[in-house]
Design an enzyme around this catalytic site. Sequence first.
Site, short mmCIF file in Angstrom:
data_model
loop_
_atom_site.label_atom_id
_atom_site.label_comp_id
_atom_site.label_asym_id
_atom_site.label_seq_id
_atom_site.Cartn_x
_atom_site.Cartn_y
_atom_site.Cartn_z
CE LYS A 55 -3.12 -2.29 -1.42
NZ LYS A 55 -3.13 -1.39 -2.55
CD GLN A 99 -3.24 2.17 -3.57
OE1 GLN A 99 -2.69 1.27 -2.98
NE2 GLN A 99 -4.47 2.07 -4.02
CG ASP A 122 -1.71 -4.18 -8.14
OD1 ASP A 122 -2.43 -4.83 -7.35
OD2 ASP A 122 -1.55 -2.95 -8.08
#
Length: 303
Positions: A55, A99, A122
């Site tokens: 990422k 995460q 997200d």
Amino acid sequence: MTEAAIIDGKAFAAGLRERVGAAVASLNAAHGKVPGLAVVLVGEDPASEVYVRNKRKQTAECGMRSIEHKLSAETDQETLLKLIADLNADDGVDGILVQLPLPDHVDPQAVLDAIDPAKDVDGFHVINAGKLATGGDALVPCTPMGCLLMLKDRLGDLSGKNAVVVGRSNIVGKPMAALLTRESCTVTIAHSRTKDLPAVCRGADILVAAVGRPEMIKGDWIGEGAVVIDVGINRVEAPEKGLKEDGTPKTKLVGDVDFAGAAVNAGAITPVPGGVGPMTIACLLRNTLVAACRQAGVTPPAI
Ligand SMILES: NC(=O)c1ccc[n+]([C@@H]2O[C@H](COP(=O)([O-])OP(=O)(O)OC[C@H]3O[C@@H](n4cnc5c(N)ncnc54)[C@H](OP(=O)(O)O)[C@@H]3O)[C@@H](O)[C@H]2O)c1
């Protein structure tokens, strides 16, 4: 009988990242704004560290700022919530990603709910799930968004297609079904209690598999010419590749669909690896751009 076309997610993702990069450059030139993505990693899960490294690299390649917070596995929930509050208040941060998985002593829902929905790249916050379900301007979960972009690229207008989504998780199956409904597909959501799953799958023009069971969906479950999107990522033993140093068989990644069997009937199919997987980070970057535009009062580009 058809011979399925392979949908190259790796190439599609590279193209999307390029378009995001160009849009980031335009946003900066016109409004002096560089999108910032904050990634929070708690603990030392090796798979998570690989994701976070990828990422970081791809965020920088798109011309965005990458902000990383690595916390020890012992970090308590209060400290994590305080960090989220600080990132919510920071004008240089347009997107926040925590995460998963988090350590057992932290409630993941409490953490996800603490993220400002405008920065929830997200798309897991209940506000964004609700907006997606009700037709608002949601930030959409990255994996189903990647699937939808590949489907639209392949099929154009999806209106009236019979779509079957196998799996009803909050991060893949449900948002995928909501996106396909928004595109005017006739959507069936199948799951572990579905009766005669092979027959349900055979009726699909579009079949999305998000189950987490290696090669569960067999070739004769695929209707002639169907477009098959395989979200599954399953590591299985591959004795044909030989043994590792410790004497156990080497492994490989397979999807939820029996690729070779499905390719006989399908019109097009995503491989594993190299299908849906690469689209997920590309859509995260796209979401960060969208979030940055909206926070700057600029209409996000249609990419
Ligand atoms: N490519 C990517 O970037 C990406 C991103 C996310 C996930 N994934 C992969 O996608 C897969 C699914 O992930 P997930 O998080 O959605 O999984 P999940 O939360 O475990 O959900 C699995 C779903 O499959 C259903 N299911 C399980 N066994 C079934 C069966 N025998 N027949 C029909 N349905 C069945 C479950 O039904 P019930 O609800 O009835 O239990 C559930 O709805 C995994 O392989 C994961 O690694 C890939």
